[in-house]
Design a protein around this motif. Structure first.
Motif, PDB file in Angstrom:
ATOM      1  N   LEU A 154       0.830  -1.199   0.000  1.00  0.00           N
ATOM      2  CA  LEU A 154       0.000   0.000   0.000  1.00  0.00           C
ATOM      3  C   LEU A 154       0.869   1.255   0.000  1.00  0.00           C
ATOM      4  O   LEU A 154       0.530   2.254  -0.645  1.00  0.00           O
ATOM      5  CB  LEU A 154      -0.924  -0.006   1.220  1.00  0.00           C
ATOM      6  CG  LEU A 154      -2.091  -0.991   1.153  1.00  0.00           C
ATOM      7  CD1 LEU A 154      -2.795  -1.067   2.494  1.00  0.00           C
ATOM      8  CD2 LEU A 154      -3.069  -0.604   0.063  1.00  0.00           C
ATOM      9  N   VAL A 178      -2.954   6.345  -8.596  1.00  0.00           N
ATOM     10  CA  VAL A 178      -3.253   4.912  -8.572  1.00  0.00           C
ATOM     11  C   VAL A 178      -4.583   4.709  -9.292  1.00  0.00           C
ATOM     12  O   VAL A 178      -5.564   5.377  -8.998  1.00  0.00           O
ATOM     13  CB  VAL A 178      -3.345   4.398  -7.119  1.00  0.00           C
ATOM     14  CG1 VAL A 178      -3.683   2.914  -7.092  1.00  0.00           C
ATOM     15  CG2 VAL A 178      -2.041   4.659  -6.391  1.00  0.00           C
ATOM     16  N   THR A 179      -4.576   3.812 -10.204  1.00  0.00           N
ATOM     17  CA  THR A 179      -5.785   3.595 -10.998  1.00  0.00           C
ATOM     18  C   THR A 179      -6.738   2.617 -10.310  1.00  0.00           C
ATOM     19  O   THR A 179      -6.342   1.833  -9.438  1.00  0.00           O
ATOM     20  CB  THR A 179      -5.434   3.034 -12.373  1.00  0.00           C
ATOM     21  OG1 THR A 179      -4.838   1.733 -12.194  1.00  0.00           O
ATOM     22  CG2 THR A 179      -4.463   3.942 -13.116  1.00  0.00           C
ATOM     23  N   SER A 180      -7.963   2.663 -10.735  1.00  0.00           N
ATOM     24  CA  SER A 180      -8.949   1.703 -10.235  1.00  0.00           C
ATOM     25  C   SER A 180      -8.486   0.288 -10.533  1.00  0.00           C
ATOM     26  O   SER A 180      -8.632  -0.615  -9.704  1.00  0.00           O
ATOM     27  CB  SER A 180     -10.309   1.948 -10.899  1.00  0.00           C
ATOM     28  OG  SER A 180     -10.831   3.180 -10.512  1.00  0.00           O
ATOM     29  N   TRP A 182      -6.058  -1.064  -7.958  1.00  0.00           N
ATOM     30  CA  TRP A 182      -6.738  -1.503  -6.736  1.00  0.00           C
ATOM     31  C   TRP A 182      -7.424  -2.843  -6.955  1.00  0.00           C
ATOM     32  O   TRP A 182      -7.348  -3.751  -6.131  1.00  0.00           O
ATOM     33  CB  TRP A 182      -7.773  -0.472  -6.288  1.00  0.00           C
ATOM     34  CG  TRP A 182      -7.199   0.726  -5.605  1.00  0.00           C
ATOM     35  CD1 TRP A 182      -7.202   2.010  -6.039  1.00  0.00           C
ATOM     36  CD2 TRP A 182      -6.522   0.744  -4.346  1.00  0.00           C
ATOM     37  NE1 TRP A 182      -6.580   2.829  -5.150  1.00  0.00           N
ATOM     38  CE2 TRP A 182      -6.150   2.083  -4.090  1.00  0.00           C
ATOM     39  CE3 TRP A 182      -6.196  -0.231  -3.399  1.00  0.00           C
ATOM     40  CZ2 TRP A 182      -5.464   2.471  -2.948  1.00  0.00           C
ATOM     41  CZ3 TRP A 182      -5.513   0.152  -2.248  1.00  0.00           C
ATOM     42  CH2 TRP A 182      -5.159   1.488  -2.040  1.00  0.00           C
ATOM     43  N   LEU A 183      -8.109  -2.956  -8.065  1.00  0.00           N
ATOM     44  CA  LEU A 183      -8.838  -4.193  -8.338  1.00  0.00           C
ATOM     45  C   LEU A 183      -7.864  -5.364  -8.502  1.00  0.00           C
ATOM     46  O   LEU A 183      -8.153  -6.479  -8.067  1.00  0.00           O
ATOM     47  CB  LEU A 183      -9.705  -4.032  -9.593  1.00  0.00           C
ATOM     48  CG  LEU A 183     -10.840  -3.000  -9.470  1.00  0.00           C
ATOM     49  CD1 LEU A 183     -11.551  -2.818 -10.804  1.00  0.00           C
ATOM     50  CD2 LEU A 183     -11.830  -3.419  -8.390  1.00  0.00           C
ATOM     51  N   LEU A 233      -4.922  -5.666  -7.071  1.00  0.00           N
ATOM     52  CA  LEU A 233      -4.434  -6.029  -5.736  1.00  0.00           C
ATOM     53  C   LEU A 233      -5.466  -6.893  -5.023  1.00  0.00           C
ATOM     54  O   LEU A 233      -5.150  -7.903  -4.404  1.00  0.00           O
ATOM     55  CB  LEU A 233      -4.142  -4.765  -4.930  1.00  0.00           C
ATOM     56  CG  LEU A 233      -3.697  -4.985  -3.478  1.00  0.00           C
ATOM     57  CD1 LEU A 233      -2.355  -5.717  -3.430  1.00  0.00           C
ATOM     58  CD2 LEU A 233      -3.598  -3.669  -2.723  1.00  0.00           C
ATOM     59  N   GLY A 234      -6.717  -6.473  -5.122  1.00  0.00           N
ATOM     60  CA  GLY A 234      -7.791  -7.244  -4.489  1.00  0.00           C
ATOM     61  C   GLY A 234      -7.864  -8.655  -5.038  1.00  0.00           C
ATOM     62  O   GLY A 234      -7.976  -9.618  -4.281  1.00  0.00           O
ATOM     63  N   ARG A 235      -7.776  -8.786  -6.349  1.00  0.00           N
ATOM     64  CA  ARG A 235      -7.864 -10.113  -6.975  1.00  0.00           C
ATOM     65  C   ARG A 235      -6.685 -10.983  -6.545  1.00  0.00           C
ATOM     66  O   ARG A 235      -6.854 -12.162  -6.213  1.00  0.00           O
ATOM     67  CB  ARG A 235      -7.864  -9.978  -8.504  1.00  0.00           C
ATOM     68  CG  ARG A 235      -9.198  -9.564  -9.116  1.00  0.00           C
ATOM     69  CD  ARG A 235      -9.193  -9.787 -10.626  1.00  0.00           C
ATOM     70  NE  ARG A 235      -8.147  -9.015 -11.283  1.00  0.00           N
ATOM     71  CZ  ARG A 235      -8.353  -7.793 -11.788  1.00  0.00           C
ATOM     72  NH1 ARG A 235      -9.533  -7.219 -11.710  1.00  0.00           N
ATOM     73  NH2 ARG A 235      -7.352  -7.126 -12.363  1.00  0.00           N
ATOM     74  N   PHE A 263     -11.611  -8.421   1.702  1.00  0.00           N
ATOM     75  CA  PHE A 263     -10.476  -7.684   1.172  1.00  0.00           C
ATOM     76  C   PHE A 263     -10.764  -7.229  -0.249  1.00  0.00           C
ATOM     77  O   PHE A 263     -10.447  -6.100  -0.632  1.00  0.00           O
ATOM     78  CB  PHE A 263      -9.205  -8.534   1.213  1.00  0.00           C
ATOM     79  CG  PHE A 263      -7.974  -7.778   0.796  1.00  0.00           C
ATOM     80  CD1 PHE A 263      -7.492  -7.825  -0.496  1.00  0.00           C
ATOM     81  CD2 PHE A 263      -7.303  -6.973   1.710  1.00  0.00           C
ATOM     82  CE1 PHE A 263      -6.378  -7.108  -0.882  1.00  0.00           C
ATOM     83  CE2 PHE A 263      -6.176  -6.250   1.344  1.00  0.00           C
ATOM     84  CZ  PHE A 263      -5.711  -6.319   0.039  1.00  0.00           C
ATOM     85  N   ASN A 264     -11.366  -8.101  -1.020  1.00  0.00           N
ATOM     86  CA  ASN A 264     -11.708  -7.748  -2.390  1.00  0.00           C
ATOM     87  C   ASN A 264     -12.699  -6.577  -2.408  1.00  0.00           C
ATOM     88  O   ASN A 264     -12.564  -5.645  -3.204  1.00  0.00           O
ATOM     89  CB  ASN A 264     -12.304  -8.963  -3.106  1.00  0.00           C
ATOM     90  CG  ASN A 264     -11.947  -8.977  -4.579  1.00  0.00           C
ATOM     91  OD1 ASN A 264     -11.159  -8.168  -5.038  1.00  0.00           O
ATOM     92  ND2 ASN A 264     -12.555  -9.885  -5.315  1.00  0.00           N
ATOM     93  N   CYS A 319     -10.883  -3.382  -1.657  1.00  0.00           N
ATOM     94  CA  CYS A 319     -10.147  -2.876  -2.826  1.00  0.00           C
ATOM     95  C   CYS A 319     -11.111  -2.271  -3.840  1.00  0.00           C
ATOM     96  O   CYS A 319     -10.770  -1.286  -4.516  1.00  0.00           O
ATOM     97  CB  CYS A 319      -9.316  -3.983  -3.460  1.00  0.00           C
ATOM     98  SG  CYS A 319      -7.835  -4.390  -2.509  1.00  0.00           S
ATOM     99  N   ALA A 345     -11.040   1.393  -5.296  1.00  0.00           N
ATOM    100  CA  ALA A 345     -11.079   1.619  -6.744  1.00  0.00           C
ATOM    101  C   ALA A 345     -12.068   2.746  -7.059  1.00  0.00           C
ATOM    102  O   ALA A 345     -11.839   3.561  -7.950  1.00  0.00           O
ATOM    103  CB  ALA A 345     -11.470   0.338  -7.477  1.00  0.00           C
ATOM    104  N   ALA A 405     -10.523   5.991  -6.074  1.00  0.00           N
ATOM    105  CA  ALA A 405      -9.506   6.428  -7.031  1.00  0.00           C
ATOM    106  C   ALA A 405     -10.113   7.250  -8.164  1.00  0.00           C
ATOM    107  O   ALA A 405      -9.408   8.013  -8.823  1.00  0.00           O
ATOM    108  CB  ALA A 405      -8.769   5.218  -7.600  1.00  0.00           C
TER     109      ALA A 405
END
Lengths: 76, 161
Positions: A24, A37-39, A42-43, A45-47, B104-105, B108, B112, B115
């Motif tokens: 992070l 930081v793009t969406s 983030w997505l 990282l989550g995946r 967690f997903n 994020c 997102a 952002a």
């Protein structure tokens, strides 16, 4: 993302542990350096983090056990 | 909302502090007769400072050693896997890990959305958005406490003669 938003994110992320905090922080430094930081980041990282299942950890443990076992003695 | 968030965080910290007693988790994997394989020892406080993934790995390492203790050194990988999967503790862990993965997903996905906000504090001010983030945070902290709580076990030392 504003500093206030990042502060909020790190407040929530505090219990996640060192490795995830480091990731992070990397995103934070990227953002502060002028590259938002793009969406999708983030997505992604989550995946990535959330794709690890209980059974995958179990397989790691079983593989460690197998790799630590001494080799069978040669047959006579 | 801020008080609620602070309460949740304080509760989680107190919960983790209570769990962070100096209990050693020793995981010893034995090889053939008379030998000792790799030994890894973690303290609960180290696990707390580590990642959720490390805590998860600690737990499954421990489960495998338990399985080996129950089945004996001749147990195959398949036997050990089946034993662990049938263990209620592992099944609980699986549920907790799945919960963490989902939460967690979601977290994020919240980030997102943030952002895309040019003025993120306005999104944080939204009651529904903030509540979702607080809920995700609370579930994350409680989950970690639950996983690390499994470290309150006896030292397990499987060393077959």
């Amino acid at each position: 993302m504003t500093p206030a938003a990042w502060a909020f994110i790190f407040q929530i992320a505090a219990p996640l542990g060192n490795d995830l905090i480091t990731r992070l922080l990397n995103l934070y430094h990227q953002d502060r350096s002028g590259t938002p930081v793009t969406s999708e980041q983030w997505l992604a990282l989550g995946r990535e983090v959330s794709s690890k299942t209980a059974d995958q950890f179990l397989e790691n443990s079983l593989n460690k056990l197998a790799s630590n076992a001494p080799a069978a003695p040669p047959s006579a | 909302m801020k008080k609620l968030f602070n309460s949740i965080c304080l509760g989680a910290v107190l919960c983790m502090a209570a769990l962070a007693t100096p209990i050693i988790v020793g995981v010893s994997v034995s090889g053939c007769a008379g030998t000792r394989g790799q030994e890894q020892t973690y303290t609960t406080t180290e696990a707390l400072g580590a990642t959720v993934d490390t805590a998860s790995q600690i737990f499954t390492d421990y489960e495998v050693v338990r399985a080996q203790g129950a089945l004996g050194p001749a147990a195959t990988k398949e036997d050990l896997r089946a034993w662990v999967r049938s263990d209620p503790s592992y099944q609980t862990f699986t549920g907790l890990r799945n919960q963490f993965n989902n939460v967690f997903n979601q977290w994020c996905q919240i980030n997102a959305v943030l952002a895309t906000q040019t003025n993120a504090p306005s999104a944080l001010a939204d009651p529904k958005f903030r509540l979702a983030a607080i809920q995700a945070a609370g579930e994350l902290t409680l989950f970690i406490a639950g996983i690390v709580g499994h470290d309150k076990v006896q030292v397990v030392n499987v060393n077959q003669p």
